[in-house]
Design a protein around this motif. Structure first.
Motif, PDB file in Angstrom:
ATOM      1  N   ASP A  89       0.818  -1.215   0.000  1.00 26.45           N
ATOM      2  CA  ASP A  89       0.000   0.000   0.000  1.00 26.45           C
ATOM      3  C   ASP A  89       0.854   1.269   0.000  1.00 26.45           C
ATOM      4  OD1 ASP A  89       1.018  -0.243   2.526  1.00 26.45           O
ATOM      5  OD2 ASP A  89      -0.904  -0.201   3.571  1.00 26.45           O
ATOM      6  N   ILE A  90       2.173   1.115  -0.119  1.00 22.29           N
ATOM      7  CA  ILE A  90       3.089   2.248  -0.170  1.00 22.29           C
ATOM      8  C   ILE A  90       4.115   1.995  -1.274  1.00 22.29           C
ATOM      9  CG2 ILE A  90       4.953   3.468   1.038  1.00 22.29           C
ATOM     10  CD1 ILE A  90       2.319   4.252   2.101  1.00 22.29           C
ATOM     11  N   ALA A  91       4.442   3.036  -2.026  1.00 26.76           N
ATOM     12  CA  ALA A  91       5.529   2.952  -3.011  1.00 26.76           C
ATOM     13  C   ALA A  91       6.606   3.960  -2.615  1.00 26.76           C
ATOM     14  CB  ALA A  91       5.018   3.246  -4.413  1.00 26.76           C
ATOM     15  N   ASN A  92       7.847   3.515  -2.579  1.00 29.22           N
ATOM     16  CA  ASN A  92       8.978   4.391  -2.279  1.00 29.22           C
ATOM     17  C   ASN A  92       9.902   4.480  -3.489  1.00 29.22           C
ATOM     18  OD1 ASN A  92       8.245   4.817   0.454  1.00 29.22           O
ATOM     19  ND2 ASN A  92       9.174   2.877   1.036  1.00 29.22           N
ATOM     20  N   PHE A  93      10.341   5.673  -3.822  1.00 26.18           N
ATOM     21  CA  PHE A  93      11.372   5.811  -4.846  1.00 26.18           C
ATOM     22  C   PHE A  93      12.235   7.020  -4.510  1.00 26.18           C
ATOM     23  CE2 PHE A  93       8.021   8.512  -6.617  1.00 26.18           C
ATOM     24  CZ  PHE A  93       8.716   9.601  -7.133  1.00 26.18           C
ATOM     25  N   SER A  94      13.368   7.137  -5.178  1.00 29.77           N
ATOM     26  CA  SER A  94      14.265   8.262  -4.927  1.00 29.77           C
ATOM     27  C   SER A  94      14.737   8.847  -6.253  1.00 29.77           C
ATOM     28  CB  SER A  94      15.467   7.815  -4.093  1.00 29.77           C
ATOM     29  OG  SER A  94      16.218   6.838  -4.789  1.00 29.77           O
ATOM     30  N   PHE A  95      15.201  10.082  -6.186  1.00 30.62           N
ATOM     31  CA  PHE A  95      15.757  10.744  -7.366  1.00 30.62           C
ATOM     32  C   PHE A  95      16.774  11.773  -6.889  1.00 30.62           C
ATOM     33  CE2 PHE A  95      12.055  13.241  -6.131  1.00 30.62           C
ATOM     34  CZ  PHE A  95      12.542  14.550  -6.160  1.00 30.62           C
ATOM     35  N   SER A  96      17.522  12.312  -7.828  1.00 28.39           N
ATOM     36  CA  SER A  96      18.483  13.354  -7.459  1.00 28.39           C
ATOM     37  C   SER A  96      18.316  14.576  -8.344  1.00 28.39           C
ATOM     38  CB  SER A  96      19.920  12.825  -7.558  1.00 28.39           C
ATOM     39  OG  SER A  96      20.240  12.480  -8.884  1.00 28.39           O
ATOM     40  N   ILE A  97      18.625  15.714  -7.776  1.00 35.89           N
ATOM     41  CA  ILE A  97      18.687  16.976  -8.507  1.00 35.89           C
ATOM     42  C   ILE A  97      20.173  17.302  -8.667  1.00 35.89           C
ATOM     43  CG2 ILE A  97      18.114  19.424  -8.483  1.00 35.89           C
ATOM     44  CD1 ILE A  97      15.684  17.613  -8.800  1.00 35.89           C
ATOM     45  N   ASP A  98      20.673  17.182  -9.892  1.00 34.67           N
ATOM     46  CA  ASP A  98      22.095  17.391 -10.162  1.00 34.67           C
ATOM     47  C   ASP A  98      22.277  18.608 -11.057  1.00 34.67           C
ATOM     48  OD1 ASP A  98      22.631  15.051  -8.747  1.00 34.67           O
ATOM     49  OD2 ASP A  98      22.476  13.809 -10.547  1.00 34.67           O
ATOM     50  N   GLU A  99      23.148  19.512 -10.648  1.00 31.19           N
ATOM     51  CA  GLU A  99      23.427  20.700 -11.446  1.00 31.19           C
ATOM     52  C   GLU A  99      24.910  21.046 -11.343  1.00 31.19           C
ATOM     53  OE1 GLU A  99      21.890  22.371 -13.594  1.00 31.19           O
ATOM     54  OE2 GLU A  99      19.833  21.672 -13.344  1.00 31.19           O
ATOM     55  N   GLU A 100      25.422  21.719 -12.379  1.00 27.84           N
ATOM     56  CA  GLU A 100      26.779  22.241 -12.313  1.00 27.84           C
ATOM     57  C   GLU A 100      26.818  23.597 -13.017  1.00 27.84           C
ATOM     58  OE1 GLU A 100      29.711  20.732 -15.597  1.00 27.84           O
ATOM     59  OE2 GLU A 100      28.761  18.982 -14.660  1.00 27.84           O
ATOM     60  N   ALA A 101      27.758  24.432 -12.586  1.00 30.13           N
ATOM     61  CA  ALA A 101      27.895  25.787 -13.146  1.00 30.13           C
ATOM     62  C   ALA A 101      29.314  26.272 -12.864  1.00 30.13           C
ATOM     63  CB  ALA A 101      26.859  26.723 -12.528  1.00 30.13           C
ATOM     64  N   PRO A 102      29.718  27.354 -13.521  1.00 32.91           N
ATOM     65  CA  PRO A 102      31.075  27.867 -13.295  1.00 32.91           C
ATOM     66  C   PRO A 102      31.332  28.285 -11.845  1.00 32.91           C
ATOM     67  CG  PRO A 102      30.172  28.761 -15.320  1.00 32.91           C
ATOM     68  CD  PRO A 102      29.055  28.053 -14.640  1.00 32.91           C
ATOM     69  N   THR A 103      30.296  28.782 -11.144  1.00 35.15           N
ATOM     70  CA  THR A 103      30.472  29.193  -9.753  1.00 35.15           C
ATOM     71  C   THR A 103      29.487  28.432  -8.868  1.00 35.15           C
ATOM     72  OG1 THR A 103      28.856  30.995  -9.840  1.00 35.15           O
ATOM     73  CG2 THR A 103      31.134  31.493 -10.512  1.00 35.15           C
ATOM     74  N   LEU A 104      29.810  28.344  -7.574  1.00 34.98           N
ATOM     75  CA  LEU A 104      28.941  27.635  -6.646  1.00 34.98           C
ATOM     76  C   LEU A 104      27.574  28.300  -6.506  1.00 34.98           C
ATOM     77  CD1 LEU A 104      28.625  25.276  -4.723  1.00 34.98           C
ATOM     78  CD2 LEU A 104      29.694  26.660  -2.923  1.00 34.98           C
ATOM     79  N   PRO A 105      27.492  29.626  -6.358  1.00 34.91           N
ATOM     80  CA  PRO A 105      26.157  30.255  -6.271  1.00 34.91           C
ATOM     81  C   PRO A 105      25.284  29.975  -7.488  1.00 34.91           C
ATOM     82  CG  PRO A 105      27.847  31.790  -5.541  1.00 34.91           C
ATOM     83  CD  PRO A 105      28.561  30.617  -6.136  1.00 34.91           C
ATOM     84  N   GLU A 106      25.899  29.956  -8.676  1.00 34.74           N
ATOM     85  CA  GLU A 106      25.118  29.656  -9.878  1.00 34.74           C
ATOM     86  C   GLU A 106      24.586  28.231  -9.840  1.00 34.74           C
ATOM     87  OE1 GLU A 106      26.630  31.587 -13.814  1.00 34.74           O
ATOM     88  OE2 GLU A 106      28.416  31.228 -12.576  1.00 34.74           O
ATOM     89  N   ALA A 107      25.444  27.284  -9.435  1.00 31.16           N
ATOM     90  CA  ALA A 107      25.025  25.883  -9.355  1.00 31.16           C
ATOM     91  C   ALA A 107      23.909  25.712  -8.331  1.00 31.16           C
ATOM     92  CB  ALA A 107      26.223  25.001  -8.990  1.00 31.16           C
ATOM     93  N   GLN A 108      24.046  26.378  -7.175  1.00 32.40           N
ATOM     94  CA  GLN A 108      23.016  26.305  -6.149  1.00 32.40           C
ATOM     95  C   GLN A 108      21.691  26.879  -6.638  1.00 32.40           C
ATOM     96  OE1 GLN A 108      25.135  28.357  -2.999  1.00 32.40           O
ATOM     97  NE2 GLN A 108      25.505  26.438  -1.895  1.00 32.40           N
ATOM     98  N   LYS A 109      21.751  28.002  -7.322  1.00 30.76           N
ATOM     99  CA  LYS A 109      20.531  28.629  -7.830  1.00 30.76           C
ATOM    100  C   LYS A 109      19.801  27.700  -8.804  1.00 30.76           C
ATOM    101  CE  LYS A 109      18.795  32.694 -10.292  1.00 30.76           C
ATOM    102  NZ  LYS A 109      19.138  33.943 -10.997  1.00 30.76           N
TER     103      LYS A 109
END
Length: 266
Positions: A62-82
């Motif tokens: 009666d429950i389904a579990n799954f996972s995923f990731s949010i992956d990003e890259e950029a020249p600077t850390l603030p850009e990647a975070q945004k």
């Protein structure tokens, strides 16, 4: 009689009396401990029979579990975070809009750091001279686990998060939310099985069952179905996400409990 001799005799008598009393005390203590040990030993129920029982309980997941990731890259850390925040917020908003409660969305890990590239300058016929790693950008990886209570929507949600940029969509599992209820049912069946075996055995031996002297339980959980779809793998391998919603059969979950019960016999 000399006073010193008299005092010496009195001391000797006192010592003898003390030693006698000490021997009597130690002897009584030894006998007491022996009787206590013998009493405990006699309490051990030698006239017993031990039986085992097994119970299995099944339930549709009666429950389904799954996972995923949010992956990003950029020249600077603030850009990647945004970029990661924007993509993550969009994905989580989609999940909430489709009935997933906020408490069922959990961050498993969050990693941020530089991305390195090995450079070699100058290159010679003999190989690299003064090679070193240099930072060429920054990466963000946020892994999220989702619990889907409406299991019929699991396939739709998998596709939906992929369409919104989620990567490495995997580890889909169908489980029973309250496994303790399933274990209790299996335990009850195992005890009934053991009791039935004990009654048959007692009848064959010509004896009567008395009180239970010991009980042992062993539980093994066997999820009978776990799924991983092609749609999940496509995004994880860098391909595009199909518009098709995967059909994901839930199957059943099984819990097996075995018990060992010892009865006194009359």
């Amino acid at each position: 009689m000399d006073t010193n001799i008299l005092q010496s005799e009195q001391v000797k008598k006192a010592l003898v009396a003390t030693l006698f009393l000490l021997c009597v005390f130690l002897g009584a203590k030894t006998i007491s401990e022996f009787l206590k040990y013998d009493s405990l030993d006699n309490e051990i129920p030698y006239n017993v029979i031990t039986v085992t029982g097994k119970g299995e309980a099944f339930a549709v997941a009666d429950i389904a579990n799954f996972s995923f990731s949010i992956d990003e890259e950029a020249p600077t850390l603030p850009e990647a975070q945004k970029k990661a925040i924007e993509k993550g917020n969009k994905t989580i908003a989609y999940l909430k809009e489709n009935g997933v409660d906020e408490k069922d969305i959990k961050t498993l890990s969050y990693n941020a750091g530089p991305k390195y590239e090995y450079t070699c300058s100058p290159k010679t016929a003999y190989g690299c001279v003064n090679g070193k790693n240099i930072i060429v950008g920054y990466t963000i990886s946020n892994r999220v686990e989702v619990k889907v209570r409406n299991v019929e929507k699991a396939g739709e949600l998998l596709t939906g998060v992929g369409e919104r940029g989620a990567a490495n969509i995997s580890e889909l599992q169908f489980v029973v939310d309250d496994e303790e209820v399933l274990k209790a049912e299996a335990r009850k069946l195992a005890i009934e099985d053991a009791k039935e075996k004990a009654e048959i055995l007692a009848k064959d031996l010509g004896v009567d069952l008395d009180d239970i002297t010991s009980f042992y339980e062993n539980t093994n959980d066997y999820p009978m179905y776990s799924a991983r779809s092609d749609t999940m793998m496509e995004k994880g391998m860098g391909g595009g996400v199909s518009n098709q919603i995967p059909q994901l059969p839930k199957g059943e979950n099984k819990v097996t409990v075995s018990v060992s019960v010892t009865y006194k016999i009359k």
